[in-house]
Design an enzyme around this catalytic site. Structure first.
Site, PDB file in Angstrom:
ATOM      1  N   CYS A  68       8.936   2.072   0.045  1.00 56.47           N
ATOM      2  CA  CYS A  68       9.247   3.098   1.525  1.00 56.47           C
ATOM      3  C   CYS A  68       7.970   2.421   2.033  1.00 56.47           C
ATOM      4  O   CYS A  68       7.331   3.419   2.816  1.00 56.47           O
ATOM      5  CB  CYS A  68       9.321   4.292   0.782  1.00 56.47           C
ATOM      6  SG  CYS A  68       9.931   5.119  -0.720  1.00 56.47           S
ATOM      7  N   ALA A  69       7.576   1.681   2.602  1.00 58.72           N
ATOM      8  CA  ALA A  69       6.862   1.176   2.981  1.00 58.72           C
ATOM      9  C   ALA A  69       6.535   1.147   4.294  1.00 58.72           C
ATOM     10  O   ALA A  69       5.478   1.091   4.958  1.00 58.72           O
ATOM     11  CB  ALA A  69       6.833  -0.618   3.117  1.00 58.72           C
ATOM     12  N   ALA A  70       7.074   1.473   5.250  1.00 59.25           N
ATOM     13  CA  ALA A  70       6.895   1.058   6.797  1.00 59.25           C
ATOM     14  C   ALA A  70       6.921   2.478   7.020  1.00 59.25           C
ATOM     15  O   ALA A  70       6.570   3.642   6.254  1.00 59.25           O
ATOM     16  CB  ALA A  70       8.951   0.802   7.462  1.00 59.25           C
ATOM     17  N   GLY A 115       4.215   0.224   8.070  1.00 57.68           N
ATOM     18  CA  GLY A 115       2.992  -0.281   7.021  1.00 57.68           C
ATOM     19  C   GLY A 115       1.404  -0.255   6.995  1.00 57.68           C
ATOM     20  O   GLY A 115       0.858  -1.284   6.922  1.00 57.68           O
ATOM     21  N   GLY A 116       1.199   0.791   7.398  1.00 53.49           N
ATOM     22  CA  GLY A 116      -0.766   0.876   7.207  1.00 53.49           C
ATOM     23  C   GLY A 116      -0.886   0.957   6.224  1.00 53.49           C
ATOM     24  O   GLY A 116      -1.965   0.263   6.108  1.00 53.49           O
ATOM     25  N   LYS A 117      -0.096   1.634   4.796  1.00 52.58           N
ATOM     26  CA  LYS A 117      -0.517   1.407   4.127  1.00 52.58           C
ATOM     27  C   LYS A 117       0.003   0.034   3.195  1.00 52.58           C
ATOM     28  O   LYS A 117      -0.881  -0.558   2.551  1.00 52.58           O
ATOM     29  CB  LYS A 117       0.571   2.210   2.657  1.00 52.58           C
ATOM     30  CG  LYS A 117       0.020   4.055   3.187  1.00 52.58           C
ATOM     31  CD  LYS A 117       0.858   4.749   1.645  1.00 52.58           C
ATOM     32  CE  LYS A 117      -0.057   6.079   2.289  1.00 52.58           C
ATOM     33  NZ  LYS A 117       1.221   6.433   4.270  1.00 52.58           N
ATOM     34  N   ASP A 166       4.533   5.779  -1.469  1.00 57.00           N
ATOM     35  CA  ASP A 166       4.662   7.241  -0.774  1.00 57.00           C
ATOM     36  C   ASP A 166       6.057   7.239  -0.454  1.00 57.00           C
ATOM     37  O   ASP A 166       7.227   6.673   0.757  1.00 57.00           O
ATOM     38  CB  ASP A 166       3.767   6.455   0.407  1.00 57.00           C
ATOM     39  CG  ASP A 166       3.601   7.685   1.645  1.00 57.00           C
ATOM     40  OD1 ASP A 166       2.821   8.363   0.990  1.00 57.00           O
ATOM     41  OD2 ASP A 166       3.477   7.560   2.877  1.00 57.00           O
ATOM     42  N   CYS A 206       2.859  13.456   1.867  1.00 60.97           N
ATOM     43  CA  CYS A 206       2.726  13.748   3.083  1.00 60.97           C
ATOM     44  C   CYS A 206       3.431  15.554   3.265  1.00 60.97           C
ATOM     45  O   CYS A 206       3.513  16.375   3.988  1.00 60.97           O
ATOM     46  CB  CYS A 206       2.660  13.634   4.624  1.00 60.97           C
ATOM     47  SG  CYS A 206       4.279  13.279   5.169  1.00 60.97           S
TER      48      CYS A 206
END
Length: 467
Positions: free
Chosen positions: A277-279, A281-283, A340, A393
């Protein structure tokens, strides 16, 4: 209209069918189009549960919003954020002026009143402009024309009474739905819940993760360096893209709390790590900078395109996979996995005040079930002995602590909790619970200045596959 009438934040430290009747009409009064757009978007948020970010997107947002010039778009954003952040307080001050409650189907009238009252109570806009434009708006709509006198009377009464009444109403009011207040009290206790709700009334600062030399970039931005290494600005004075280092890809916007989960793997240099669930892309960027060989997995093609663009700007490379996590079968299992997960986002209310009015208790239960399925799937992607970091979050334990405990029970013998030790993350030790989870809230990170303090509410747990 003067600059003041267009609106700037006023610094107060204590401080049915809603489609427009004539969508193609061009309001003649200066500033009226912005107020009409604000009321329309408030209706979409409250009545249709539409997220505010999508409505106010400059390219794909609501047509009434996109029809405005950039200055009026900024005013609409300010009005909406304020009206949502103080929705209960505003509602009480309006109701105190009514002999009887508004009819249940008078939602258009309610939104006009809330838009105007938000300006009168919390924004640097002349009271007369807020009142007069609200009355004109009411007269322009067949649904509200007969209430124009009421609009005038209620708003002028609020103007006269605001200095005397507003502090008391703020002190006795929780600006959140009852269900959310009850969940906070149950999870954190009344005192901590009150601190969180107080923080939600403040505009969020802006955080940056930098590739290197945080002090240099804090100086360039006129900001500060947090104990976690994040660079923080109290507020932006223009577009993010105008800041130094943007075009060179030296940093990206990322809340201080959102930057914590990727740190929980320890040394991952040279290891194969999946960011699920990467977008946006900060992580992913953090993991790449840590030296990992990263595979970014994202189910949405559009969001994966955004992630790719962000990595390109940063000059970072990662394998990008468009796949449903539950159907994803990599050729080789990963050394570590970061999930995340999508959640209710109740930890981001300070920067997204619409969340409490577009989400419900039912949404929390539904999203927790989705998170659990994704976490079960993530287990199958990691090698024996590999680490799994789960984060989101949300402030709600059903999406955090309770979910993690149930996950461990159901996977006993296969998965173990790898408690996060306070000594391994000394700069964030205050956020590590006795069980070894990471838990942040908007009431944390007190820096002495409320406008610079706090961070998003986040939960993270670290697991290890043992069988």
């Amino acid at each position: 209209m003067t600059d003041a009438a267009r609106g700037r934040p006023r610094h107060r430290p204590n401080a049915g069918n809603n489609k427009p009747s004539r969508p193609d009409a061009a309001p003649s009064a200066p500033g009226l189009a912005a107020r009409m757009a604000a009321a329309r978007l408030l209706a979409a948020t409250i009545d249709a549960k539409t997220p505010l970010d999508g409505l106010t997107d400059h390219e794909h947002g609501h047509p009434q919003f996109r029809a405005l010039d950039m200055r009026d778009r900024g005013l609409v954003r300010a009005i909406l954020a304020t009206a949502l952040r103080h929705r209960v307080t505003i509602g009480k001050l309006i109701s105190h002026r009514l002999e009887k409650p508004l009819p249940a189907n008078a939602t258009a009238l309610s939104h006009i009143l809330h838009v105007a009252a938000a300006q009168i109570l919390f924004l640097d806009i002349p009271d007369s402009a807020a009142v007069d434009l609200a009355v004109t708006h009411a007269k322009s709509d067949p649904r509200t024309v007969r209430f124009s006198g009421l609009v005038n009377g209620v708003l002028r009464a609020i103007v006269r009474a605001k200095d005397a009444e507003l502090p008391a109403v703020l002190a006795e009011t929780a600006d959140a739905p009852d269900w959310f207040v009850e969940r906070l009290n149950a999870a954190y206790g009344a005192d901590e819940a009150k601190k969180i709700l107080t923080a939600h009334r403040l505009e969020s600062p802006v955080d940056f993760t930098v590739k290197s030399d945080p002090r240099k970039w804090a100086g360039a931005f006129g900001g500060i360096v947090l104990p976690t290494g994040t660079v923080r600005l109290e507020k932006l004075s223009g577009p993010v893209s105008d800041l130094p280092g943007f075009a060179e890809g030296e940093w990206w916007v990322q809340d201080a709390a959102a930057a914590l989960p990727a740190r929980l793997f320890g040394d991952i240099k040279g290891k194969r790590v999946a960011d699920l669930c990467a977008a946006p892309g900060g992580k992913t960027a953090q993991l790449v900078l840590s030296g990992a060989k990263v595979t970014a997995v994202e189910a949405s093609k559009n969001r994966l395109v955004r992630l790719a663009a962000n990595l390109d700007r940063l000059g970072l490379e990662a394998e990008k996979v468009n796949a449903d996590l539950l159907a994803y079968k990599p050729d080789e299992l990963f050394d570590a996995v970061l999930l995340d997960a999508p959640c209710s986002s109740t930890g981001t209310v300070r920067r997204h005040p619409d969340v409490l009015w577009t989400k419900s208790l039912a949404d929390i239960a539904k999203l927790a079930a989705v998170q659990r399925k994704l976490l079960d799937g993530a287990v199958e992607l990691v090698k024996l002995g590999g680490a799994i970091v789960f984060s989101n979050c949300s402030l709600d334990p059903e999406e955090g602590e309770s979910l993690a405990k149930a996950f461990l029970v159901d996977h006993k013998g296969k998965i173990e909790l790898d408690p996060i030790r306070r000594d391994e993350v000394p700069d964030i030790s205050a956020f590590i619970t006795s069980e070894g989870y990471l838990r942040t809230t908007p009431a944390g990170l007190d820096l002495g200045n409320p406008a610079l303090s706090g961070l998003d509410g986040f939960f993270a747990a670290r697991f290890r596959r043992v069988a």
